[in-house]
Scaffold this motif. Structure first.
Motif, PDB file in Angstrom:
ATOM      1  N   GLU A  12     -14.999 -54.817  52.425  1.00 38.67           N
ATOM      2  CA  GLU A  12     -13.917 -56.019  53.218  1.00 38.67           C
ATOM      3  C   GLU A  12     -14.538 -57.162  53.372  1.00 38.67           C
ATOM      4  N   GLN A  13     -15.973 -57.228  53.866  1.00 46.12           N
ATOM      5  CA  GLN A  13     -16.691 -58.349  54.328  1.00 46.12           C
ATOM      6  C   GLN A  13     -17.036 -59.208  53.154  1.00 46.12           C
ATOM      7  N   ALA A  14     -17.639 -58.579  52.194  1.00 50.48           N
ATOM      8  CA  ALA A  14     -18.229 -59.044  51.140  1.00 50.48           C
ATOM      9  C   ALA A  14     -17.121 -59.689  50.144  1.00 50.48           C
ATOM     10  N   PHE A  15     -16.267 -58.865  49.907  1.00 52.73           N
ATOM     11  CA  PHE A  15     -14.975 -59.465  49.196  1.00 52.73           C
ATOM     12  C   PHE A  15     -14.387 -60.842  49.809  1.00 52.73           C
ATOM     13  N   GLU A  16     -14.313 -61.159  51.129  1.00 55.68           N
ATOM     14  CA  GLU A  16     -13.710 -62.073  51.817  1.00 55.68           C
ATOM     15  C   GLU A  16     -14.609 -63.377  51.485  1.00 55.68           C
ATOM     16  N   MET A  17     -16.067 -62.920  51.754  1.00 54.99           N
ATOM     17  CA  MET A  17     -16.856 -64.040  51.278  1.00 54.99           C
ATOM     18  C   MET A  17     -17.005 -64.350  49.938  1.00 54.99           C
ATOM     19  N   TYR A  18     -16.793 -63.434  49.014  1.00 53.98           N
ATOM     20  CA  TYR A  18     -16.731 -63.567  47.285  1.00 53.98           C
ATOM     21  C   TYR A  18     -15.454 -64.573  47.193  1.00 53.98           C
ATOM     22  N   GLN A  19     -14.247 -64.366  47.973  1.00 55.71           N
ATOM     23  CA  GLN A  19     -13.022 -65.045  47.601  1.00 55.71           C
ATOM     24  C   GLN A  19     -13.260 -66.488  48.154  1.00 55.71           C
ATOM     25  N   LYS A  20     -13.622 -66.557  49.456  1.00 58.86           N
ATOM     26  CA  LYS A  20     -13.930 -67.896  50.214  1.00 58.86           C
ATOM     27  C   LYS A  20     -14.787 -68.750  49.343  1.00 58.86           C
ATOM     28  N   GLY A  21     -15.784 -68.245  49.063  1.00 60.10           N
ATOM     29  CA  GLY A  21     -16.835 -69.316  48.332  1.00 60.10           C
ATOM     30  C   GLY A  21     -16.602 -69.364  47.013  1.00 60.10           C
ATOM     31  N   ASN A  22     -15.594 -68.933  46.447  1.00 61.15           N
ATOM     32  CA  ASN A  22     -15.250 -69.113  45.142  1.00 61.15           C
ATOM     33  C   ASN A  22     -16.470 -68.678  43.960  1.00 61.15           C
ATOM     34  N   TYR A  23     -17.051 -67.693  44.440  1.00 59.02           N
ATOM     35  CA  TYR A  23     -18.197 -67.383  43.531  1.00 59.02           C
ATOM     36  C   TYR A  23     -17.660 -66.591  42.151  1.00 59.02           C
ATOM     37  N   ASP A  24     -18.796 -66.447  41.151  1.00 52.98           N
ATOM     38  CA  ASP A  24     -18.336 -65.736  40.081  1.00 52.98           C
ATOM     39  C   ASP A  24     -18.868 -64.439  39.966  1.00 52.98           C
ATOM     40  N   SER A  25     -19.948 -64.123  40.987  1.00 53.63           N
ATOM     41  CA  SER A  25     -20.475 -62.635  41.482  1.00 53.63           C
ATOM     42  C   SER A  25     -21.105 -62.832  42.617  1.00 53.63           C
ATOM     43  N   LEU A  26     -21.319 -61.538  43.323  1.00 52.60           N
ATOM     44  CA  LEU A  26     -21.989 -61.274  44.509  1.00 52.60           C
ATOM     45  C   LEU A  26     -22.813 -60.074  44.451  1.00 52.60           C
ATOM     46  N   LEU A  75     -26.153 -51.455  46.603  1.00 51.84           N
ATOM     47  CA  LEU A  75     -25.107 -51.148  47.611  1.00 51.84           C
ATOM     48  C   LEU A  75     -23.682 -51.439  46.974  1.00 51.84           C
ATOM     49  N   LEU A  76     -23.837 -52.862  46.372  1.00 54.00           N
ATOM     50  CA  LEU A  76     -22.174 -53.288  45.959  1.00 54.00           C
ATOM     51  C   LEU A  76     -22.738 -54.517  45.015  1.00 54.00           C
ATOM     52  N   TYR A  77     -21.715 -54.641  44.103  1.00 50.20           N
ATOM     53  CA  TYR A  77     -21.907 -55.795  43.230  1.00 50.20           C
ATOM     54  C   TYR A  77     -20.274 -56.364  42.937  1.00 50.20           C
ATOM     55  N   ILE A  78     -19.870 -57.382  42.877  1.00 53.65           N
ATOM     56  CA  ILE A  78     -18.864 -57.805  42.532  1.00 53.65           C
ATOM     57  C   ILE A  78     -18.841 -58.899  41.684  1.00 53.65           C
ATOM     58  N   THR A  79     -18.044 -58.957  40.388  1.00 55.83           N
ATOM     59  CA  THR A  79     -18.252 -59.754  39.568  1.00 55.83           C
ATOM     60  C   THR A  79     -17.030 -60.141  38.818  1.00 55.83           C
ATOM     61  N   LYS A  80     -16.745 -61.347  38.261  1.00 52.70           N
ATOM     62  CA  LYS A  80     -15.662 -61.711  37.394  1.00 52.70           C
ATOM     63  C   LYS A  80     -15.631 -60.988  35.998  1.00 52.70           C
ATOM     64  N   ALA A  81     -14.383 -60.097  35.620  1.00 58.35           N
ATOM     65  CA  ALA A  81     -14.449 -59.390  34.561  1.00 58.35           C
ATOM     66  C   ALA A  81     -14.810 -60.224  33.350  1.00 58.35           C
TER      67      ALA A  81
END
Length: 224
Positions: A115-129, A170-176
């Motif tokens: 939840e916290q990481a995804f919020e940062m990912y969206q707010k920063g308009n990053y393409d990966s985290l 632990l976690l990776y979030i990346t644009k498809a």
């Protein structure tokens, strides 16, 4: 567009055979990541397990997630994780925006991490985290039987070390769209710091599994 979680889980582990389905606190190892993803249904629209193993597939289906059969040519010991993620995206019809990678061998994660990481990912308009943790060890290399300090000077106090960080898995979030280019961590990826004992858990041996079991028992005892 959807956010999907992908849990890659091969059946051919060499150092710890069948590790992805070995019991950890009474349930198969892979199930811990499945349950974690299911708790964040407001973020994750669909959960996929990518596997070449029938037993892993059976367990995943029992827990209500979708399974993508990974072909043999993408299941080798040296095949990068991103190839499994790309194969999932190419195998489904969903219009996916973000891929959340959860590794089965990292079964313990802070409760609100996604939840916290995804919020940062969206707010920063990053393409990966990706998640990182601070290293507190004195590191060096051994060359010709001589130790060469890397991140400190001999005699320097540990608390005075220059901050160095490690990728904890632990976690990776990346644009498809990046996954389809076979990229998980881009050059502009945001390193999300996680200070948790869970960052030191990565199951690859029987000792790792036993240590993780110990941590879980301590955590449950502390919270009871």
């Amino acid at each position: 567009m959807k956010n999907i979680a992908i849990i890659p889980a091969r059946g051919g582990s060499k150092r710890l055979p069948n590790k992805n389905i070995l019991p950890l606190h009474g349930i198969p190892l892979i199930v811990h990541s499945i349950l974690y993803a299911q708790k964040d249904s407001t973020i994750i629209d669909e959960i996929y397990v990518s596997t070449d193993d029938e037993k892993i597939k059976e367990i995943a289906l029992q827990y209500g997630v979708k399974v993508i059969d990974r072909p043999e040519n993408l299941s080798g010991d040296f095949e990068p994780t991103v190839s499994a993620l790309k194969h999932v995206l190419e195998s489904i019809e969903a219009d996916v925006e973000n891929v959340i990678l959860l590794q089965a061998t990292n079964p313990l994660r802070p409760q609100n991490l996604l939840e916290q990481a995804f919020e940062m990912y969206q707010k920063g308009n990053y393409d990966s985290l990706f998640t990182v943790s601070r290293n507190h060890q004195k590191l060096g290399k051994i060359v010709e039987n001589k130790f060469h300090p890397f991140n400190y000077s001999i005699g320097q106090r540990s608390q005075d070390l220059e901050p160095l960080f490690f990728e904890n898995g632990l976690l990776y979030i990346t644009k498809a769209s990046l996954i389809l280019q076979e990229i998980i961590i881009s050059e502009k990826a945001f390193p999300y710091e996680v200070n948790s004992i869970f960052a030191n858990v990565d199951i690859d041996t029987q000792e790792d599994l036993e240590y993780t079991e110990y941590l879980l028992r301590k955590l449950i005892t502390h919270n009871s």
